[in-house]
Design a protein around this motif. Structure first.
Motif, short mmCIF file in Angstrom:
data_model
loop_
_atom_site.label_atom_id
_atom_site.label_comp_id
_atom_site.label_asym_id
_atom_site.label_seq_id
_atom_site.Cartn_x
_atom_site.Cartn_y
_atom_site.Cartn_z
N ASP A 154 -25.82 -23.20 -10.97
CA ASP A 154 -25.73 -23.92 -9.71
C ASP A 154 -24.35 -23.73 -9.09
N ALA A 155 -23.37 -24.59 -9.41
CA ALA A 155 -22.00 -24.47 -8.87
C ALA A 155 -22.04 -24.25 -7.36
N ARG A 156 -22.68 -25.18 -6.67
CA ARG A 156 -22.86 -25.04 -5.23
C ARG A 156 -21.62 -25.43 -4.43
N ASP A 157 -20.66 -26.07 -5.10
CA ASP A 157 -19.45 -26.54 -4.42
C ASP A 157 -18.23 -25.83 -5.01
N LEU A 158 -17.92 -24.67 -4.47
CA LEU A 158 -16.82 -23.86 -4.97
C LEU A 158 -15.66 -23.87 -3.99
N ASP A 159 -14.45 -24.00 -4.50
CA ASP A 159 -13.27 -23.81 -3.67
C ASP A 159 -13.07 -22.32 -3.42
N PRO A 160 -12.33 -21.94 -2.37
CA PRO A 160 -12.13 -20.51 -2.08
C PRO A 160 -11.58 -19.72 -3.26
N ALA A 161 -10.63 -20.27 -4.01
CA ALA A 161 -10.07 -19.55 -5.15
C ALA A 161 -11.11 -19.35 -6.24
N GLU A 162 -12.01 -20.30 -6.40
CA GLU A 162 -13.06 -20.16 -7.40
C GLU A 162 -14.07 -19.09 -6.98
N SER A 172 -25.98 -18.36 -11.78
CA SER A 172 -27.45 -18.45 -11.73
C SER A 172 -27.90 -19.75 -11.07
N PRO A 173 -29.06 -19.73 -10.43
CA PRO A 173 -29.66 -20.98 -9.95
C PRO A 173 -30.30 -21.73 -11.11
N VAL A 174 -30.52 -23.01 -10.92
CA VAL A 174 -31.08 -23.84 -11.98
C VAL A 174 -32.46 -23.36 -12.42
N ASP A 175 -33.26 -22.87 -11.49
CA ASP A 175 -34.63 -22.50 -11.83
C ASP A 175 -34.78 -21.08 -12.35
N ASP A 176 -33.68 -20.37 -12.52
CA ASP A 176 -33.76 -19.00 -13.04
C ASP A 176 -32.45 -18.65 -13.76
N VAL A 177 -32.22 -19.30 -14.89
CA VAL A 177 -30.97 -19.12 -15.62
C VAL A 177 -31.03 -17.86 -16.46
N ALA A 178 -30.09 -16.95 -16.22
CA ALA A 178 -29.99 -15.71 -17.00
C ALA A 178 -29.13 -15.98 -18.22
N LEU A 179 -29.77 -16.12 -19.38
CA LEU A 179 -29.04 -16.52 -20.58
C LEU A 179 -28.21 -15.37 -21.15
N PRO A 180 -27.00 -15.67 -21.63
CA PRO A 180 -26.20 -14.65 -22.30
C PRO A 180 -26.71 -14.43 -23.72
N ASP A 181 -26.14 -13.44 -24.38
CA ASP A 181 -26.56 -13.13 -25.74
C ASP A 181 -26.04 -14.17 -26.73
#
Length: 247
Positions: A142-150, A162-171
């Motif tokens: 999600d992280a819908r509220d990012l500062d410019p530096a982020e 990733s969006p909440v409904d389609d999370v791409a899981l790491p290994d």
């Protein structure tokens, strides 16, 4: 057994901040030393890290509940101490990927994921023995509220967004971190840092259950940055914690 860390940063919170009806939990508290906030957090988080490592060694999957996201550094350090080389999945309305230099507010709760990835390690990670995590083993959900530096950092990094409904899981095994403010502010009143336009309560719980069903979650970490409850707020909060902890 749930590990309860009843603090927002180095400030002790009332037990009533964390409604855990019918759930077994052990609180981790201590008298914090004098010094700056990082020294005080290191002293507290050493106990959290040790508790996580002990639970893993005993064959238990740790579940930690606290008042902010910084506790995730202690949870990951505990997994590493127990020999678990975990990747991280980070649910949050915010990025939490500031450094001390990039942050305009100085709010340290906006820095833990970036510290996990190797920034400012002298503040907390080195004191906990936390090994930095490669960027490609972190997923920010999600992280819908990012500062410019982020946003600038994410654009050039290997961190997956990733969006909440389609999370791409790491290994590998996973540390699943959930800041409850990932839920749309309309569905969860009383948040310290509310953000509208986000996923619903049900969408977040469904996504968490989907990840838990993979049986790859080595530890669960839940951050509850909310104000003290008023009225019936604890009924909703208790239901949310139960839904997440039993997913």
């Amino acid at each position: 057994m749930i590990t309860l860390v009843p603090y927002h940063q180095d400030g002790r919170l009332p037990d009533s901040s964390f409604p855990l009806p019918g759930l077994d939990f052990v609180p981790v508290t201590r008298e914090l030393p004098d010094g700056d906030v990082w020294e005080r957090l290191a002293a507290l988080y050493e106990l959290v890290s040790a508790e996580v490592a002990d639970q893993v060694a005993g064959g238990t999957r740790p579940a930690v509940v606290s008042g902010d996201c910084l506790t995730a550094e202690a949870v990951l350090a505990g997994l590493q101490r127990a020999g678990v080389d975990a990747s991280i999945v980070w649910f949050d309305a915010h990025g939490d990927i500031h450094t001390t230099e990039s942050s305009t507010s100085g709010y340290i709760g906006g820095m833990p994921l970036r510290q996990i990835l190797g920034a400012d390690t002298g503040l907390l990670a080195d004191r906990l023995g936390l090994r930095p995590l490669p960027e490609d083993r972190a997923v920010l959900v999600d992280a819908r509220d990012l500062d410019p530096a982020e946003a600038e950092f994410l654009a050039s990094s290997k961190v997956r967004h990733s969006p909440v409904d389609d999370v791409a899981l790491p290994d590998g095994p996973l540390l699943l971190h959930i800041d409850v403010d990932v839920i749309d502010a309309a569905d969860l009143p009383g948040l310290k840092f509310p953000v509208g336009g986000g996923p619903s309560y049900d969408a977040v719980v469904t996504s968490v259950r989907r990840i838990m069903a993979t049986r790859r979650v080595a530890a669960l970490d839940i951050a509850c940055p909310w104000h003290l409850p008023e009225g019936d707020a604890n009924v909703l909060r208790g239901r949310l914690l139960r839904d997440l902890l039993t997913a």
